[in-house]
Design a protein around this motif. Sequence first.
Motif, PDB file in Angstrom:
ATOM      1  N   PHE A   1      42.352  11.920  84.621  1.00 10.80           N
ATOM      2  CA  PHE A   1      41.354  11.971  85.973  1.00 10.80           C
ATOM      3  C   PHE A   1      40.768  11.023  85.883  1.00 10.80           C
ATOM      4  O   PHE A   1      40.551   9.468  86.026  1.00 10.80           O
ATOM      5  N   LYS A   2      39.816  10.992  87.436  1.00  8.76           N
ATOM      6  CA  LYS A   2      39.177   9.627  87.752  1.00  8.76           C
ATOM      7  C   LYS A   2      37.868  10.338  89.098  1.00  8.76           C
ATOM      8  O   LYS A   2      38.185  10.754  88.954  1.00  8.76           O
ATOM      9  N   THR A   3      36.931   8.885  89.151  1.00 11.97           N
ATOM     10  CA  THR A   3      36.136   9.114  90.059  1.00 11.97           C
ATOM     11  C   THR A   3      37.077   9.713  91.130  1.00 11.97           C
ATOM     12  O   THR A   3      37.197   9.082  91.923  1.00 11.97           O
ATOM     13  N   PRO A   4      36.085  10.976  91.877  1.00 15.23           N
ATOM     14  CA  PRO A   4      36.516  11.429  92.812  1.00 15.23           C
ATOM     15  C   PRO A   4      36.231  10.639  94.552  1.00 15.23           C
ATOM     16  O   PRO A   4      35.230  10.174  94.921  1.00 15.23           O
ATOM     17  N   PHE A   5      37.319  10.660  95.392  1.00 13.12           N
ATOM     18  CA  PHE A   5      36.630  10.477  96.873  1.00 13.12           C
ATOM     19  C   PHE A   5      36.627   8.783  96.602  1.00 13.12           C
ATOM     20  O   PHE A   5      37.125   8.370  97.222  1.00 13.12           O
TER      21      PHE A   5
ATOM     22  N   GLY B   1      35.704  19.025  94.048  1.00 12.39           N
ATOM     23  CA  GLY B   1      35.792  17.709  93.819  1.00 12.39           C
ATOM     24  C   GLY B   1      36.495  17.347  92.304  1.00 12.39           C
ATOM     25  O   GLY B   1      37.178  16.592  91.852  1.00 12.39           O
TER      26      GLY B   1
ATOM     27  N   GLN C   1      39.672   1.252  92.843  1.00 13.45           N
ATOM     28  CA  GLN C   1      38.348   1.512  93.964  1.00 13.45           C
ATOM     29  C   GLN C   1      37.677   0.930  95.094  1.00 13.45           C
ATOM     30  O   GLN C   1      37.138  -0.045  94.512  1.00 13.45           O
TER      31      GLN C   1
ATOM     32  N   TYR D   1      44.505  14.037  88.427  1.00  8.12           N
ATOM     33  CA  TYR D   1      46.219  13.446  88.846  1.00  8.12           C
ATOM     34  C   TYR D   1      46.943  13.358  87.559  1.00  8.12           C
ATOM     35  O   TYR D   1      46.620  13.263  86.718  1.00  8.12           O
TER      36      TYR D   1
ATOM     37  N   GLU E   1      41.346   6.009  94.007  1.00  8.29           N
ATOM     38  CA  GLU E   1      42.755   6.346  94.197  1.00  8.29           C
ATOM     39  C   GLU E   1      43.868   5.519  93.496  1.00  8.29           C
ATOM     40  O   GLU E   1      43.568   4.856  92.565  1.00  8.29           O
TER      41      GLU E   1
ATOM     42  N   ARG F   1      39.645  18.763  92.498  1.00 12.78           N
ATOM     43  CA  ARG F   1      41.215  18.706  92.668  1.00 12.78           C
ATOM     44  C   ARG F   1      41.113  16.965  92.631  1.00 12.78           C
ATOM     45  O   ARG F   1      42.293  16.544  92.544  1.00 12.78           O
ATOM     46  N   ALA F   2      39.507  17.113  93.677  1.00 13.10           N
ATOM     47  CA  ALA F   2      40.700  15.112  93.677  1.00 13.10           C
ATOM     48  C   ALA F   2      40.348  14.504  92.853  1.00 13.10           C
ATOM     49  O   ALA F   2      40.699  12.981  92.771  1.00 13.10           O
ATOM     50  N   SER F   3      39.668  14.843  91.536  1.00 11.39           N
ATOM     51  CA  SER F   3      39.415  13.576  90.432  1.00 11.39           C
ATOM     52  C   SER F   3      40.772  14.164  89.635  1.00 11.39           C
ATOM     53  O   SER F   3      40.949  13.132  88.256  1.00 11.39           O
TER      54      SER F   3
END
Length: 326
Positions: A55-59, A21, A39, A27, A62, A23-25
């Motif tokens: 940072f962004k909300t994961p999943f 999570g 989103q 960039y 993009e 790593r996905a959040s």
Amino acid sequence: MNNKQIPFIAGLILLIAIVIGLRASIYILDEAEQAVIVQLGAPVGEPVTTPGLHFKTPFIQEVRRFDKRVISWDGDPNQIPTRGEQFISVDTTARWRIVDPLVFMQRVQNERGATMRLNDILDSVVRDKISSTDLVEIIRSKDWKISEADLARVQLSGEDDEEILLQEVQTGRQELVKSIFDQAASQMPELGIELVDIRIKRIDYVEAVEQRVFDRMIAERQRIAEQFRSEGQGRAAEIDGDTKRSLAEIQSEANRKAEVIRGQADAEASRIYSEAFGADPEFYAFLRTLESYPKTVGPSSTLILGTDSEYFRYLRDVSVQKSQAE
């Protein structure tokens, strides 16, 4: 699996989920990038333009990345008629950059879409401006002064080019390019683009007109070449004449000096002969007579001479002296 391993496995799974999570959040943007967070296909928030860790909300979110650097655009050469109906080929180039990535993404999606829109806008503006402008305004600057050397050189390529040179320039090429830039730049903000500059790389006659110009230039160059060749041949003949004249003068002077030396040698020989003859005339006569024998009497010669002949006087005297000695 016992009860003691269950918490450990659960903790490990939770740790892995947290790492994934995290790593996905996260960039990272470098200095040459800017980004828009999307989103579920729709942009959210303001564009991200500062480099570094973000940072962004994961999943569910993009990152759409866009270049912040200046990008080049090269158009295809277009055949455009001027206001005077002279067809010319115009090749233009421009530079642009993305200043509003959100608008850019909404209007053209990516650089390929931007290039297609730039082709339409810039080619249209260039065609409109060129077709409403005289050729002299396109190829000359307003502050360019015609020198006699320029006029003489252009006269070699034909009367049409000379007429273009002699026309008065009202605005010139710089003002033309500026008007193209101003009109094209006014349409860029709606695409999220800033037009940095635009230039005309090359202006040529179209192929049919260009061939006629080339043929005229070739004929003129051939005429000039013949003129140079004729002048060269005349100069070569002049140099050859000077060389022959100089050679004749040298030979004449050499012959004169040779005759003088030959005369001096003959005089010196005569003087020596005279001195030798005066010192012993009899010996001199004897020597000259002996020198004449090989020249007058050969192996096959037959002479009938009397015993008292003067020609064999010295031989006869030698024979008489030899007999008396014996």
